[in-house]
Write a protein that holds these residues in place. Structure first.
Motif, PDB file in Angstrom:
ATOM      1  N   ILE A  26       0.824  -1.210   0.000  1.00 29.77           N
ATOM      2  CA  ILE A  26       0.000   0.000   0.000  1.00 29.77           C
ATOM      3  C   ILE A  26       0.857   1.259   0.000  1.00 29.77           C
ATOM      4  CG2 ILE A  26      -0.200  -0.045   2.518  1.00 29.77           C
ATOM      5  CD1 ILE A  26      -3.090   0.984   2.184  1.00 29.77           C
ATOM      6  N   GLY A  29       1.594   3.818  -2.979  1.00 22.41           N
ATOM      7  CA  GLY A  29       0.740   4.933  -3.398  1.00 22.41           C
ATOM      8  C   GLY A  29      -0.154   4.576  -4.560  1.00 22.41           C
ATOM      9  N   GLU A  30      -0.065   5.339  -5.648  1.00 18.88           N
ATOM     10  CA  GLU A  30      -1.022   5.209  -6.750  1.00 18.88           C
ATOM     11  C   GLU A  30      -0.718   4.054  -7.693  1.00 18.88           C
ATOM     12  OE1 GLU A  30      -3.778   7.149  -7.084  1.00 18.88           O
ATOM     13  OE2 GLU A  30      -3.247   8.189  -5.243  1.00 18.88           O
ATOM     14  N   LEU A 160     -14.057  -7.754  -9.805  1.00 18.50           N
ATOM     15  CA  LEU A 160     -14.436  -7.156  -8.520  1.00 18.50           C
ATOM     16  C   LEU A 160     -13.384  -6.120  -8.121  1.00 18.50           C
ATOM     17  CD1 LEU A 160     -16.145  -6.993  -5.944  1.00 18.50           C
ATOM     18  CD2 LEU A 160     -14.790  -8.876  -5.012  1.00 18.50           C
ATOM     19  N   ILE A 164     -14.012  -2.097  -7.421  1.00 18.88           N
ATOM     20  CA  ILE A 164     -13.591  -1.487  -6.157  1.00 18.88           C
ATOM     21  C   ILE A 164     -12.671  -0.293  -6.431  1.00 18.88           C
ATOM     22  CG2 ILE A 164     -12.238  -1.855  -4.064  1.00 18.88           C
ATOM     23  CD1 ILE A 164     -13.227  -4.769  -4.080  1.00 18.88           C
ATOM     24  N   ALA A 165     -11.732  -0.470  -7.341  1.00 15.26           N
ATOM     25  CA  ALA A 165     -10.769   0.600  -7.637  1.00 15.26           C
ATOM     26  C   ALA A 165     -11.482   1.841  -8.183  1.00 15.26           C
ATOM     27  CB  ALA A 165      -9.728   0.111  -8.636  1.00 15.26           C
ATOM     28  N   LYS A 167     -14.566   2.694  -7.393  1.00 19.40           N
ATOM     29  CA  LYS A 167     -15.553   3.163  -6.407  1.00 19.40           C
ATOM     30  C   LYS A 167     -16.990   3.000  -6.922  1.00 19.40           C
ATOM     31  CE  LYS A 167     -12.124   6.547  -4.891  1.00 19.40           C
ATOM     32  NZ  LYS A 167     -11.793   7.919  -4.517  1.00 19.40           N
ATOM     33  N   TRP A 394      -4.744  -4.057  -9.317  1.00 16.16           N
ATOM     34  CA  TRP A 394      -3.871  -3.932  -8.133  1.00 16.16           C
ATOM     35  C   TRP A 394      -4.478  -2.961  -7.107  1.00 16.16           C
ATOM     36  CZ3 TRP A 394      -1.270   0.398  -6.204  1.00 16.16           C
ATOM     37  CH2 TRP A 394      -0.373   0.142  -5.159  1.00 16.16           C
ATOM     38  N   ARG A 395      -5.025  -1.861  -7.597  1.00 18.78           N
ATOM     39  CA  ARG A 395      -5.610  -0.884  -6.680  1.00 18.78           C
ATOM     40  C   ARG A 395      -6.785  -1.497  -5.928  1.00 18.78           C
ATOM     41  NH1 ARG A 395      -5.311   4.091 -11.035  1.00 18.78           N
ATOM     42  NH2 ARG A 395      -3.147   4.670 -10.566  1.00 18.78           N
ATOM     43  N   ILE A 398      -5.633  -3.599  -3.103  1.00 25.28           N
ATOM     44  CA  ILE A 398      -5.190  -2.825  -1.941  1.00 25.28           C
ATOM     45  C   ILE A 398      -6.394  -2.381  -1.107  1.00 25.28           C
ATOM     46  CG2 ILE A 398      -4.098  -0.658  -1.226  1.00 25.28           C
ATOM     47  CD1 ILE A 398      -2.059  -2.741  -2.107  1.00 25.28           C
ATOM     48  N   VAL A 399      -7.431  -1.881  -1.775  1.00 26.68           N
ATOM     49  CA  VAL A 399      -8.625  -1.435  -1.044  1.00 26.68           C
ATOM     50  C   VAL A 399      -9.255  -2.622  -0.314  1.00 26.68           C
ATOM     51  CG1 VAL A 399     -10.928  -0.437  -1.245  1.00 26.68           C
ATOM     52  CG2 VAL A 399      -9.088   0.431  -2.677  1.00 26.68           C
ATOM     53  N   TYR A 400      -9.349  -3.731  -1.005  1.00 28.02           N
ATOM     54  CA  TYR A 400      -9.964  -4.931  -0.417  1.00 28.02           C
ATOM     55  C   TYR A 400      -9.213  -5.358   0.839  1.00 28.02           C
ATOM     56  CZ  TYR A 400     -12.317  -9.471  -0.368  1.00 28.02           C
ATOM     57  OH  TYR A 400     -13.075 -10.566  -0.019  1.00 28.02           O
ATOM     58  N   TYR A 402      -7.250  -3.606   2.675  1.00 26.75           N
ATOM     59  CA  TYR A 402      -7.348  -2.547   3.689  1.00 26.75           C
ATOM     60  C   TYR A 402      -8.645  -2.671   4.473  1.00 26.75           C
ATOM     61  CZ  TYR A 402      -7.378   2.292   5.454  1.00 26.75           C
ATOM     62  OH  TYR A 402      -7.413   3.421   6.245  1.00 26.75           O
ATOM     63  N   ALA A 403      -9.741  -3.007   3.743  1.00 29.65           N
ATOM     64  CA  ALA A 403     -11.072  -2.925   4.364  1.00 29.65           C
ATOM     65  C   ALA A 403     -11.563  -4.213   5.011  1.00 29.65           C
ATOM     66  CB  ALA A 403     -12.091  -2.466   3.315  1.00 29.65           C
ATOM     67  N   ILE A 404     -11.245  -5.345   4.404  1.00 26.39           N
ATOM     68  CA  ILE A 404     -11.776  -6.613   4.936  1.00 26.39           C
ATOM     69  C   ILE A 404     -11.234  -6.838   6.348  1.00 26.39           C
ATOM     70  CG2 ILE A 404     -11.513  -9.123   4.692  1.00 26.39           C
ATOM     71  CD1 ILE A 404     -13.655  -8.215   2.931  1.00 26.39           C
TER      72      ILE A 404
ATOM     73  N   PHE B 213      -7.426   6.259  -4.630  1.00 28.43           N
ATOM     74  CA  PHE B 213      -8.458   5.250  -4.893  1.00 28.43           C
ATOM     75  C   PHE B 213      -9.036   4.649  -3.603  1.00 28.43           C
ATOM     76  CE2 PHE B 213      -5.510   1.821  -3.989  1.00 28.43           C
ATOM     77  CZ  PHE B 213      -4.280   2.258  -4.473  1.00 28.43           C
ATOM     78  N   ASN B 217     -14.094   5.905  -0.678  1.00 27.48           N
ATOM     79  CA  ASN B 217     -14.477   4.753  -1.488  1.00 27.48           C
ATOM     80  C   ASN B 217     -15.600   4.013  -0.779  1.00 27.48           C
ATOM     81  OD1 ASN B 217     -14.618   2.208  -2.828  1.00 27.48           O
ATOM     82  ND2 ASN B 217     -12.493   2.421  -3.515  1.00 27.48           N
ATOM     83  N   PRO B 218     -16.789   3.913  -1.388  1.00 28.08           N
ATOM     84  CA  PRO B 218     -17.924   3.288  -0.701  1.00 28.08           C
ATOM     85  C   PRO B 218     -17.689   1.810  -0.401  1.00 28.08           C
ATOM     86  CG  PRO B 218     -18.444   3.660  -3.018  1.00 28.08           C
ATOM     87  CD  PRO B 218     -17.144   4.333  -2.755  1.00 28.08           C
ATOM     88  N   TRP B 219     -16.802   1.189  -1.135  1.00 33.61           N
ATOM     89  CA  TRP B 219     -16.515  -0.230  -0.906  1.00 33.61           C
ATOM     90  C   TRP B 219     -15.866  -0.454   0.458  1.00 33.61           C
ATOM     91  CZ3 TRP B 219     -17.996  -4.461  -3.543  1.00 33.61           C
ATOM     92  CH2 TRP B 219     -18.453  -4.295  -4.856  1.00 33.61           C
ATOM     93  N   LEU B 223     -17.125  -3.537   2.625  1.00 35.73           N
ATOM     94  CA  LEU B 223     -16.217  -4.663   2.890  1.00 35.73           C
ATOM     95  C   LEU B 223     -15.901  -4.782   4.376  1.00 35.73           C
ATOM     96  CD1 LEU B 223     -13.775  -4.182  -0.137  1.00 35.73           C
ATOM     97  CD2 LEU B 223     -15.464  -6.008   0.134  1.00 35.73           C
TER      98      LEU B 223
END
Lengths: 423, 227
Positions: A26, A29-30, A160, A164-165, A167, A394-395, A398-400, A402-404, B213, B217-219, B223
């Motif tokens: 993560i 960055g971008e 998926l 997610i990337a 939004k 890839w982005r 990272i979000v997945y 981070y959040a799960i 990103f 982000n609503p996800w 999640l």
């Protein structure tokens, strides 16, 4: 709480594309790091031993240093993925995947205390069979034992990750990479029964590019896959309408003519009077049904055929717009208008650049697809191209990650959750 | 006295070499000398003359880690520090102590090998790593809390002064006012200060500099609710 903080600091994305492997934590960055998804098996020669390079498989930038004569490439260069899938019974291919993963993790190995391994989120094709998940998890287990660089892992489907990337909670993701194209409607989760796949991707564009090179007198160069790919990226064009584009090219040959010099070499490619064939390269990806391609099939270029992988059919000759329509029409009716107005194009195979001097002739992917869908009677269509399509998966990883939640454990029924490799 | 860093490292390394140890590495940036004797690895961490309490503590903790990992650990101190801290702790915990002055280097306490059972060592290391992660997390949260407190304190001060101003104006609505008092003037809210405050608040939310990103982000919410 501390585990959540730790996870958010040490999440690592891993996108196994057929052509490129995109990876990194993560903290990058971008954008991720990118290397080719391939490995090289060097010859165990005396020279290799003297140089102290006893390696079974070489991956990453080092591959270039180990390349010997061109004749060695076909047997020693391993591209582990074909059409987004690694063959079950190909141990060498799986070894390459393992080496690539290890290489990527070691590149970002943190120093200091407190690190107990990354939370790695990998992404596979939406149609990847179950054994790919199993094998990848086993590889992560081995790497964790050998290096301590993986604490937990999970795997998500590429569409998926793209949603997610971007939004977008509800959308149609059209992911077109090297091996194939997947159209996956998403509504807070992939609608698995609605996925439609095409047996066409960047490799098909490479195939037609190779034919174009042969016709233009560059038959010897057409054998090198990586060079053909570069020619495709630099000379290939996507026509809004193929017939109009060819007519334009024949009326204005100097507008369409382009010369490509391979960087760092003396190789110059000039299609000259065959420059109109630049439009075939892009068109073939979106619609291989034009009669002009028949002559190529007759000459031996493989016609994309329908194949079956598990319970998914990969259509060979369906055009891109028809593929999207079939996928959306498998979804609930009330969702369909929303899906048509949120179509996201992702993957390296959509990176066609419009040419300002050929406005309305050579276009980008979203313009082309919007035009094709309108031709089929759909009005409220909105197609957008992922700003950096090669990085979207890839982005999303990272979000997945981070959040799960860290305590969400893997279940094979859902194919979701963390697999822990260390305590 | 001041001994040049490079000279200091060389002197200590030379002293140990004269005792029969083989020099492996002299790290002039970290003030570390590494040596071997038979199969034992020796690590000497050097405290400079002008080091503070924090530096000394850091060196001692790192030496303790060296000892826990099966190395022979030494700390090299300037003579003036020895009188302040003594050598008892070093003897007790088997960390070697070398003392140096302008003209002399002496080994006061011999380093020993600390034998810890592998399981115990691994357990300790796991616990230490877990504690490190907890400390890092707490530390960053503490920073944020301190920032918030500082901001709140300033706001309270500004609020009090505004109330004073309001009181003055209500009491004398028709009066013309001279320039604000010097004390008030320095506390007038400037637009750019507000911006700075806003920026600091945003910075607090983006303290980890999350990529674009990830933000809004609503996800993330969907999640994170998975159970």
């Amino acid at each position: 709480m501390f585990e959540e903080d730790y996870k958010r600091r040490f999440v690592f994305g891993s996108d196994y594309g057929t052509s490129d492997y995109k990876y990194g934590p993560i903290t990058l960055g971008e954008r991720p790091a990118v290397i080719e998804n391939r490995g090289y098996l060097p010859e165990r020669s005396m020279v290799s031993k003297i140089l102290g390079v006893e390696k079974d498989i070489v991956v990453g930038k080092d591959v270039a240093y180990f390349l010997e004569s061109g004749a060695d490439l076909s047997s020693r260069m391993i591209y582990p993925m074909r059409d987004g899938v690694v063959a079950k019974s190909d141990p060498t291919a799986w070894r390459v995947i393992k080496e690539l993963t290890k290489f990527s993790l070691e590149e970002f190995k943190p120093s200091g205390f407190g690190f107990k391994g990354y939370y790695i989120v990998a992404s596979l094709s939406a149609i990847a069979p179950r054994y790919m998940y199993e094998n990848l998890i086993n590889i992560y287990d081995e790497i964790s034992r050998e290096t301590g660089l993986i604490h937990a892992s999970t795997i998500i489907p590429q569409p998926l990750a793209v949603a997610i990337a971007h939004k977008e909670l509800s959308c149609v993701v059209v992911e077109s990479g090297h091996g194939n194209t997947q159209v996956a409607p998403i509504s807070r989760a992939p609608i698995r029964d609605a996925i439609v796949a095409l047996n066409r991707g960047g490799s098909e564009a490479n195939a037609i590019t190779a034919e174009v090179l042969k016709d233009s007198g560059y038959g010897d160069l057409a054998k090198e896959e990586s060079l053909v790919r570069r020619v495709k990226e630099n000379l290939g064009l996507l026509p809004l309408n193929l017939d109009e584009a060819i007519n334009y090219a024949k009326r204005n040959p100097e507008h369409v003519r382009a010369i490509y010099q391979v960087p760092g070499t003396r190789i110059k490619i000039d299609l000259a009077e065959y420059s109109w064939t630049r439009f075939l390269i892009g068109e073939y990806v979106f619609d291989p049904n034009h009669e002009i391609f028949q002559s190529y099939f007759k000459r031996g270029m493989p016609r994309p055929s329908d194949t079956r992988v598990g319970d998914i059919t990969f259509y060979g000759m369906l055009d891109m717009a028809e593929t999207i329509i079939r996928a959306v029409e498998r979804c609930p009716v009330e969702l369909q208008p929303h899906l048509y107005s949120h179509i996201i194009l992702s993957g390296g195979n959509f990176m066609w650049r419009p040419v300002s001097t050929m406005k309305g002739i050579a276009v980008d992917s979203q313009t082309k697809l919007q035009h094709m869908l309108r031709d089929k009677g759909l009005e409220n269509v909105n197609v957008r191209l992922s700003p950096e399509p090669q990085y979207a998966v890839w982005r999303g990883c990272i979000v997945y990650g981070y959040a799960i939640p860290a305590n969400y454990r893997w279940e094979w029924e859902k194919m979701e959750g963390w697999v822990y490799h260390t305590k | 006295m001041h001994i040049d860093r490079k000279e200091l490292v060389n002197r200590i390394a030379g002293y140990m070499a004269s005792q029969g140890y083989k020099i492996i590495e002299k790290d002039f940036s970290e003030n570390i000398v590494r040596l071997v004797n038979d199969s034992l690895e020796i690590v000497i961490r050097i405290v400079e003359e002008d080091s503070g309490r924090g530096d000394l503590l850091s060196v001692v903790i790192q030496s303790a880690f060296d000892a826990a990992m099966g190395k022979v650990a030494y700390v090299a101190l300037p003579l003036r520090l020895l009188s302040r801290i003594g050598d008892h702790a070093f003897r007790l915990h088997k960390i070697g102590l070398i003392v140096y002055s302008e003209d002399k280097v002496t080994e006061l306490v011999s380093g020993g090998v600390k034998i810890i059972s592998e399981t115990k060592a691994n357990t300790s290391i796991d616990k230490i790593e877990h504690l490190e992660a907890m400390i890092d997390s707490l530390s960053s949260r503490l920073e944020r809390v301190e920032e918030s407190l500082s901001t709140i304190s300033k706001i309270e001060d500004l609020s009090r002064r505004l109330e004073e101003l309001e009181y003055i104006i209500i009491k004398n609505p028709d009066a013309t006012y001279a320039k604000p008092s010097k004390g008030l003037e320095t506390h007038v809210i400037k637009t750019d200060s507000l911006q700075e405050f806003k920026g600091r608040k945003d910075k607090r939310h983006n303290k980890d500099k999350l990529p674009s990103f990830l933000t809004e982000n609503p996800w993330v919410e969907i999640l994170s609710e998975k159970t």
